[in-house]
Design a protein around this motif. Structure first.
Motif, mmCIF file in Angstrom:
data_model
loop_
_atom_site.group_PDB
_atom_site.id
_atom_site.type_symbol
_atom_site.label_atom_id
_atom_site.label_comp_id
_atom_site.label_asym_id
_atom_site.label_seq_id
_atom_site.Cartn_x
_atom_site.Cartn_y
_atom_site.Cartn_z
ATOM 1 N N ARG A 73 -7.064 6.048 -14.129
ATOM 2 C CA ARG A 73 -8.106 6.159 -13.102
ATOM 3 C C ARG A 73 -8.374 4.798 -12.458
ATOM 4 O O ARG A 73 -8.492 4.686 -11.224
ATOM 5 N N LEU A 74 -8.471 3.752 -13.296
ATOM 6 C CA LEU A 74 -8.679 2.409 -12.757
ATOM 7 C C LEU A 74 -7.491 1.968 -11.901
ATOM 8 O O LEU A 74 -7.665 1.350 -10.839
ATOM 9 N N ARG A 107 -5.452 3.903 -10.275
ATOM 10 C CA ARG A 107 -5.454 4.640 -9.009
ATOM 11 C C ARG A 107 -6.465 4.034 -8.028
ATOM 12 O O ARG A 107 -6.192 3.945 -6.823
ATOM 13 N N LYS A 108 -7.641 3.643 -8.556
ATOM 14 C CA LYS A 108 -8.617 2.997 -7.686
ATOM 15 C C LYS A 108 -8.063 1.680 -7.143
ATOM 16 O O LYS A 108 -8.205 1.374 -5.952
ATOM 17 N N THR A 109 -7.430 0.897 -8.044
ATOM 18 C CA THR A 109 -6.848 -0.379 -7.611
ATOM 19 C C THR A 109 -5.746 -0.161 -6.582
ATOM 20 O O THR A 109 -5.675 -0.859 -5.555
ATOM 21 N N SER A 146 -5.375 2.415 -4.646
ATOM 22 C CA SER A 146 -5.969 2.906 -3.402
ATOM 23 C C SER A 146 -6.507 1.739 -2.579
ATOM 24 O O SER A 146 -6.323 1.683 -1.356
ATOM 25 N N ALA A 147 -7.181 0.799 -3.283
ATOM 26 C CA ALA A 147 -7.675 -0.391 -2.573
ATOM 27 C C ALA A 147 -6.519 -1.209 -2.020
ATOM 28 O O ALA A 147 -6.584 -1.718 -0.893
#
Length: 521
Positions: A308-309, A311-313, A315-316
């Motif tokens: 999850r982390l 994917r957030k990274t 995405s950013a």
């Protein structure tokens, strides 16, 4: 290639890129965690299967050893009783005192009784001794001439179970009866107790014809195992073991060991309940499962949180990359438009009534500025500029409009400068080289010019332009604005300019540069 083909290729490439992009670092983390858990479970399963096989094998071996011990113990017991019956028969056989003495010397709970040729008991009998054995199978075989016989398990009036060892009595050459020892089946419990086979275990003595002689725990009624599939296996070898999914007596799954006692005509059998044999294994598996389950859960939960982390990274990062691409496109468009505007200015310049020499000088300067913007937007490097290709383009453009008898040689290294320094550097090169072509070879049919650009120190570069022309006196006043432009552009670069003209003309300028960087792949 047709438009349809190009569209098909574009769709295919996009599909491939999409498939590639869908598998990201987060997916790799999850896949790795799942693979790790799968490997742990596979190893655990393999160890469980191996432990199961080893446990079953060891339990069978233990049952076989127990059967051998029971066979030896029961054989010694039965032979002792037969010997005692022989002694009683030889001493007269029917006297009560003699029978009691014989029974007291036997190594088991035994009752001895004498029966006549009709199978009726002689003298007093207790509750464990039948008053008549005329219908007993072992009595009939003795009457038919067999010397001794083993009877099947039977229940007494007192509710206990016994089995009989009978010896034939002969008087005056005729069958005159039998002497019978009734033995309590608790004898097997005595023999099996040291083996400690656990709950659900059994110990049995079975005649070769399938009748159960004795069993612990005792049977509710006489039982014949002759039709049992296991009897064929038991008769086929002197000793061995096998798995019984369901006992023919009580339906319990057991691991059975057997040992034949051929001289006495029976088989000793010991069995261990499968559940008892596997109880320790199941407990160990349960304990290990309690330890592995939280570990596997922690690995999976940790991988999901990490994914999850990631994917957030990612995405950013994709957003930043998209913004960067957008900015690069804007910068490229700006430089492209500046270059087009300069070309438009140059085109407008051509239609104005300006002296040709002035127009040519201005055009070359405009081209020098335009070439910088073209080089930047084509290289997509909006910070630092590698000026070798840019200067080579300028030299080629100047050569195309120069006297073909003059040869221009290049020694350009891959020097990196700030984007704001590229245009002044190109203008300096254009002014000096154009001036050399215009004035150095007047009245000559040939000439040579060398343009050199080198990194002389980590943060210092040198531009040198040398010709073998008529020479140049830097002390003479300049008639045009070229020298002032060169000094002005050099000041923008924080460069140091030097002229010399003893033999030909030599121009050199040292100026700050960027430290050389490796080219991006």
């Amino acid at each position: 290639m047709s438009a349809a083909g190009e569209a098909s290729t574009s769709v295919t490439n996009k599909g491939r890129v999409g498939i590639h992009q869908r598998w990201e670092a987060a997916d790799s983390v999850i896949a790795g965690a799942v693979l790790l858990v799968a490997v742990i479970l596979a190893i655990f399963t393999f160890l469980c299967v191996q432990g199961y096989d080893n446990t079953i094998r060891e339990a069978k071996a233990r049952a076989e050893r127990s059967a051998a011990v029971v066979g030896l113990g029961s054989r010694w017991m039965i032979l002792s009783i037969l010997s005692s019956l022989d002694a009683t028969t030889a001493s007269g056989g029917g006297q009560a005192d003699s029978i009691k003495d014989s029974a007291s010397q036997l190594p088991a709970d035994v009752t001895i009784a004498v029966y006549d040729a009709a199978g009726r008991a002689q003298g007093e009998v207790d509750e464990r001794t039948p008053s008549s054995i005329a219908e007993r199978e072992y009595f009939r075989v003795l009457a038919n001439g067999q010397e001794w016989a083993l009877g099947a398990q039977e229940a007494t009036a007192a509710g206990r179970t016994t089995f009989a060892i009978a010896r034939r009595i002969v008087s005056n050459g005729q069958f005159s009866g039998a002497i019978v020892a009734s033995i309590d089946t608790g004898l097997l419990e005595t023999l099996s107790a040291p083996q400690d086979l656990g709950p659900g275990s059994t110990v049995s003595l079975v005649r070769e014809d399938g009748w159960v002689i004795a069993r612990n725990p005792p049977l509710a009624e006489p039982t014949n195992l002759n039709t049992s599939p296991a009897m064929e296996q038991i008769r086929s070898a002197p000793a061995g073991s096998y798995s019984s999914n369901a006992s023919p007596v009580d339906g319990v799954s057991r691991l059975v060991g057997f040992s034949q006692v051929p001289d006495l005509g029976y088989i000793a059998i010991a069995s261990i309940a499968t559940d008892t044999a596997l109880a320790g294994l199941w407990y160990a598996i349960w304990v290990v499962s309690l330890l592995l389950a939280p570990i596997a859960l922690a690995v999976l939960v940790g991988s999901l949180m990490t994914a999850r982390l990631l994917r957030k990274t990612q995405s950013a990062q994709r957003s930043l990359t998209k913004a960067l691409d957008h900015n690069e496109a804007l910068f490229r468009e700006i430089h492209h438009r500046v270059k087009n505007n300069l070309q438009s200015i140059n085109s407008l310049l051509q239609i104005h009534p300006i002296p040709p020499e002035v127009r040519a000088d201005i055009s070359k300067r405009i081209f020098a500025m335009s070439a910088v913007h073209e080089h930047i937007y084509r290289s997509s490097d909006f910070g630092d500029v590698r000026v070798r290709d840019y200067l080579h383009t300028l030299i080629q453009n100047i050569r195309d409009g120069a006297d073909p008898k003059v040869e221009i040689n290049e020694d350009l290294h891959d020097v990196v400068v700030d984007k704001d320094a590229a245009a002044p550097l190109g203008l300096i090169l254009s002014e000096v080289l154009t001036n050399s072509l215009k004035h150095a070879f007047v009245g000559r049919d040939h000439g040579n010019i060398l343009v050199s650009l080198k990194q002389v120190e980590p943060e210092l570069a040198a531009l040198v332009i040398v010709d073998d022309g008529s020479g140049y006196d830097p002390t003479q006043p300049s008639k045009g604005i070229g020298r002032r432009l060169v000094h002005g552009f050099a000041a923008q670069l924080n460069g140091e300019v030097r002229y010399s003209g003893a033999q030909g003309a030599r121009f050199s300028m040292r100026f700050p540069s960027r430290p050389p960087q490796p080219k991006a792949l």
